[in-house]
Enzyme design. Structure first.
Site: not given
Length: 215
Positions: A90, A195, A197
């Site tokens: 990011c 992202h 994750e």
């Protein structure tokens, strides 16, 4: 060598989620690794893989990173001199650019020459920030994209993206009223605007690929 991942803590980014995702990716891929969230330059020196997450404004994140004693020097030493694998996430990816243009002009790390500029979708009905799931479109083969098919979905939350001086540094895009830079890479340095994750199967695969990466 067992991968030792250092996630840089400069006060911006969902560090716990990133650490948990790396632990999950390592476990699912049958890899043994250690994951450390650290604001200490010594933790970067000890790492085999370095991760720079980030949420918020470019200028604030750059100041936060620079405020950590010895961190800029450790990153230059470990990533640039020793060429250990690096992943920006990011705003951590945006900081790779030569400069950011959010709230004025701020110098970035300059590892991926180019500017971080505000998204300008061709359709005025598209809202900024660009938020939600979008399809990844690889521009070039890259080890971090191994096993991730074109059209795989990833989760984005951002208002700015990197426009690289050299198009070869862009390895994946997404479409949001035009092409949006989704991933960049040069040598041992890579960045994901989305992202990993939060990107479920595709994100976990990218993180596992990063752990295996030996550029």
């Amino acid at each position: 060598m067992t991968p030792r991942v250092a996630i840089v803590d400069f006060g911006a980014g969902n560090l716990r989620s990133a650490a948990k995702a790396f632990e999950r990716a390592s476990r699912d891929a049958g890899l043994a690794c250690t994951v450390e969230v650290t604001a200490d330059a010594a933790g970067i020196d000890a790492a085999t893989h370095v991760v720079l997450p980030g949420d918020g404004a470019f200028a604030d994140c750059r100041r936060g990173l620079a405020a950590l004693p010895g961190m800029d020097e450790a990153l230059e030493r470990v990533v640039r001199r020793d060429a250990r694998p690096f992943l920006g996430i990011c705003v951590g990816m945006q900081l790779l650019a030569t400069r950011g243009t959010e709230h004025g002009v701020t110098p970035g790390l300059g590892w991926i020459p180019g500017d971080c500029i505000r998204l300008q979708p061709s359709d005025p009905a598209l809202k900024i920030p660009h938020m939600g799931w979008n399809e990844l479109e690889p521009c070039a083969a890259h080890p971090l994209l191994d096993g991730i098919a074109a059209g795989a979905h990833a989760y984005f939350v951002h208002s700015y993206h990197v426009v690289a001086d050299d198009p070869a540094d862009v390895v994946a895009t997404a479409s949001y009223g035009g092409a949006v830079t989704a991933m960049v890479a040069r040598g041992n340095v890579a960045g994901a605007q989305f992202h990993p994750e939060k990107s479920q199967a595709a994100g976990l695969r990218l993180l596992a690929n990063f752990l295996r990466w030996r550029p």
